[in-house]
Enzyme design. Structure first.
Site, short mmCIF file in Angstrom:
data_model
loop_
_atom_site.label_atom_id
_atom_site.label_comp_id
_atom_site.label_asym_id
_atom_site.label_seq_id
_atom_site.Cartn_x
_atom_site.Cartn_y
_atom_site.Cartn_z
N ILE A 463 0.83 -1.22 0.00
CA ILE A 463 0.00 0.00 0.00
C ILE A 463 0.86 1.26 0.00
CG2 ILE A 463 -1.94 -1.17 1.07
CD1 ILE A 463 -1.21 0.25 3.72
N LYS A 603 15.96 3.17 2.46
CA LYS A 603 15.33 4.33 1.78
C LYS A 603 13.82 4.34 1.99
CE LYS A 603 18.51 5.52 -1.93
NZ LYS A 603 18.71 5.52 -3.37
N THR A 604 13.18 3.19 1.76
CA THR A 604 11.72 3.18 1.91
C THR A 604 11.35 3.30 3.39
OG1 THR A 604 11.70 0.76 1.83
CG2 THR A 604 11.27 1.93 -0.23
N GLN A 608 8.81 5.98 4.97
CA GLN A 608 7.71 5.53 5.83
C GLN A 608 7.64 6.37 7.11
OE1 GLN A 608 5.31 3.34 5.62
NE2 GLN A 608 5.41 1.74 7.12
N GLY A 674 5.33 1.05 10.50
CA GLY A 674 4.26 1.86 9.91
C GLY A 674 3.49 2.65 10.95
N GLU A 675 3.18 2.04 12.06
CA GLU A 675 2.34 2.70 13.07
C GLU A 675 3.16 3.64 13.95
OE1 GLU A 675 -0.78 1.38 12.48
OE2 GLU A 675 -0.12 -0.46 11.50
MO1 MOS Z 1 -2.89 -0.08 9.42
S1 MOS Z 1 -4.14 1.12 10.57
O1 MOS Z 1 -2.80 -1.49 10.25
O2 MOS Z 1 -3.60 -0.17 7.91
#
Ligand code: MOS
Length: 708
Positions: A463, A603-604, A608, A674-675
């Site tokens: 995503i 880099k990614t 992020q 991510g979180e």
């Molecule tokens: Mo994330 S809120 O687990 O897409």
């Protein structure tokens, strides 16, 4: 598990493997497939907030040019796997099953026409009459109606409300408005029936396998008869974790018109059809000894949900986990309102909770006159306060140090309003975050071709975080081949199963599966080579007259993870400039530091973390979905009125990594990020604003009117 970490400096790293496709427009998103015979759908939403449809007149719309059909609850075919007994008010919203209205904007009709413009015009011709009932959309007015969600209890460690009798204490309320994910890419689906029992969808989703399962369930099809394709997703942040009613609506509409249907949500639909971070009220009490040792934490929260579903998230959990306080009690309630159901949004729960906890910690630091970092160090948890287990890894102290050095924390003055520059007030703030570090099961096919190309295939969608890039990095390092020789195939339900992209677990889970598959593939080559190692795969394949060699490997989390508490950690530092005359807040510098284990794809990973920081800055300063409670209707459901940071709002964001491997979670030593990229940022901004101005804003967003 023995640690087999791959070590590589952060400053190196592969550029995004799909970057060229994305910037040249060659990457195809779900709305962009040129499917033969395509028709176009537009949804019509309810203009009342609670009640039922008295009558709905679709005649004019049906006779409008190019219209194939108008689907409403009066004519919608039976969806065989819809369990109507689980429909609202008892369960998730189901499309076109009855006349009941639970929130403003709820879909009441779907137009299908030969062009989008004609469908849009016909949608304006649908006339509905309603029986209106009194609605409730105001969280603050309905806090007393909050109840504990099903199967949850209050949490208590030690003594309840111990903060109240502590020598130093604070007790404050913090409010977060509704925030909407608003990814750039609108949610969109193309549905095409290939046979009576076979359907293909090109769909914006974070999980092709879960979408496959859900469509199969709704239409009572074998899952293999549902093909879901989503190789590219233009941001999602949680909004595409579920299969939403509009997706089922497109599939049923394609059945009705016997042609493929494309349904793209409008930006306004995105505010009512795919969830949001819920409006949440919180109260935090902190008590400490005079030397800054926490005696007690009390954290209460009430979040909004719909009248037909309990959406729960871990808002208060962070107060059970973050600090070594002997006494902690938390309570989490839900208030049911006439709104659509919220859904996880980046750092779900924790981002909301950290705003309150990390603001309260900052308030406590001023009461104590102790540096905010020093206060956190005095309450540093060396083992998990919730379970008592050792951490699988925790390098938060290192993260505090890295970030403090980079932002120039020593230039901060603990006295608010004491630093100015060119007539602007300068302030520094910090806030920390944490989120569970997970790993689940994934299956990867690794296939070496006779020309030396390595294919890595799995169903997971990327995503945006750079899953494909991380997979290519791991594949090339394990096989000892250049990354340019690796091809990654993702986002397709016919590929080996992977979990939904969410919960910061994909590099850990899918990355481990890539690692395991490549190790197995190397073994196979070794056998081919009579038991000796060789990295000349091309030569081995040619010698044995093989076009390719492949393995498909299921990779599971290590059983010993049960012995550890596994979390990723972050700390965010913000420097703001506040104009004393206008109240304008400019973030001048942002530094976010992550302990996310070994950084697989530097880099990614940096992108992020920067993206998450920007999202947190938006949360702190701009984002707020506003309902006019007289009508129960959103008033800013568009990009002009719903403010988000743009480039000009974000001058300098830096991402730093501790970059030490977690020895237990997976063979790469990686943890999720991510979180944690967003968790703690909003508090850091609010704390910086306080440091600059002496004004503590406890209701986000911190707009200029609140500072003058
Ligand atoms: Mo994330 S809120 O687990 O897409």
């Amino acid at each position: 598990m023995e640690s087999r970490a791959i070590r590589k400096p952060v400053e190196e790293g592969l550029s995004r493997v799909d970057g060229r496709l994305k910037v040249t427009g060659a990457a195809k998103y779900s709305a962009e497939y040129n499917v033969k015979g395509l028709t176009y759908g537009v949804m019509v939403g309810s203009t009342i907030t609670r009640g039922n449809i008295k009558s709905i007149d679709t005649k004019q719309a049906e006779h409008a040019p190019g219209v194939f059909t108008v689907i409403t609850y009066l004519n919608c075919p039976n969806i065989p796997g819809y369990h109507i007994e689980n429909a609202p008010p008892k369960g998730p919203l189901k499309i076109f099953i009855d006349d009941k209205i639970y929130f403003n904007g709820q879909p009441i009709a779907l137009i299908i026409a030969d062009t989008y413009e004609r469908a849009l015009f016909a949608a304006s011709l649908v006339k509905a009459d309603y029986n209106k009932e009194e609605h409730q959309t105001n969280l603050k007015k309905n806090l007393d109606a909050g109840v504990l969600p099903k199967n949850t209890k209050d949490y208590l460690r030690g003594q309840e409300d111990a903060y109240k009798s502590a020598p130093i204490k604070i007790e404050q309320e913090y409010i977060l408005p509704t925030e909407v994910h608003n990814p750039m890419e609108l949610h969109a689906i193309i549905a095409r029936w290939d046979a009576d029992d076979k359907v293909t969808v090109w769909d914006k989703t974070q999980g092709v396998k879960s979408t496959q399962r859900n469509i199969a369930l709704a239409f009572k099809l074998p899952p293999d008869n549902v093909q879901v394709t989503a190789p590219f997703v233009g941001g999602a942040f949680g909004a595409a974790l579920r299969t939403w009613p509009h997706e089922i609506a497109a599939v049923v509409a394609a059945q009705v018109v016997k042609r493929p249907v494309k349904l793209v949500l409008s930006r306004a639909d995105m505010f009512t059809s795919v969830g949001y971070r819920p409006h949440t009220w919180q109260k935090v009490g902190l008590g400490a000894t005079t030397d800054g040792k926490l005696v007690g934490i009390t954290h209460e929260a009430s979040g909004q949900t719909s009248v037909y579903e309990d959406f729960t998230e871990g808002v208060v959990n962070i107060s059970q986990l973050m600090y070594a306080s002997p006494n902690v009690n938390t309570r989490y309630k839900l208030v049911s309102l006439n709104v659509n159901t919220p859904t996880p949004m980046r750092g779900p729960g924790e981002a909301t909770g950290a705003y309150a906890l990390e603001s309260a910690m900052d308030e406590l630091s001023y009461q104590l006159n102790i540096d905010p970092i020093e206060l956190r160090l005095r309450n540093y948890a060396e083992t998990d306060p919730l379970s008592g287990k050792p951490y699988s890894s925790k390098f938060l102290k290192e993260a505090y140090q890295l970030g403090a050095d980079r932002i120039g924390w020593n230039e901060r003055n603990q006295k608010p309003g004491s630093v100015t520059k060119d007539g602007w007030l300068v302030g520094y703030g910090m806030g920390a975050g944490m989120f569970g570090a997970y790993r689940s099961n994934a299956t990867v096919t690794a296939r070496m071709m006779a020309d030396g190309t390595l294919f890595l295939q799995t169903a997971v969608t990327d995503i945006g975080p750079g899953t494909g890039t991380a997979m290519a990095t791991i594949g090339s390092e394990v096989m000892g081949i250049p990354a340019g020789k690796v091809r990654v195939n993702l986002g397709d339900s016919s590929l080996p199963p992977s979990p939904t992209q969410g919960g910061s677990q994909i590099t850990s889970t899918v990355g481990a599966a890539v690692y395991d598959a490549c190790m197995e593939l190397k073994d196979k080559f070794k056998q081919l080579n009579g038991g000796a190692d060789s990295a000349d795969y091309v030569q081995l394949l040619n010698k044995n007259n093989l076009p390719q060699l492949e393995v498909t490997t299921l990779s599971k989390g290590g059983p010993e993870m049960g012995n550890y508490a596994a979390y990723s950690w972050s700390v965010h530092f913000i420097q703001v400039h506040v104009n004393p005359a206008t109240g304008v807040v400019k973030v001048n510098k942002a530094v976010s530091v992550a302990d996310a284990g070994h950084i697989v794809s530097p880099k990614t990973a940096a992108s992020q973390i920067k993206g998450g920081s920007i999202m947190g800055i938006g949360m702190a300063l701009m984002e707020e979905a506003v309902i006019d409670h007289r009508y129960g209707r959103l008033v800013n459901n568009n990009f002009a009125d719903y403010h988000m940071p743009v480039q000009a709002d974000i001058p300098q964001v830096e991402a730093l990594f501790v970059n030490k491997p977690d020895p237990h979670l997976n063979p790469m030593g990686a943890k999720g990020m991510g979180e944690i990229a967003t968790i703690g940022v909003a508090a850091a901004v609010a704390n910086a604003v306080y440091n600059a101005t002496g004004k503590r804003i406890r209701e986000l967003p911190i707009t200029p009117d609140k500072l003058i």
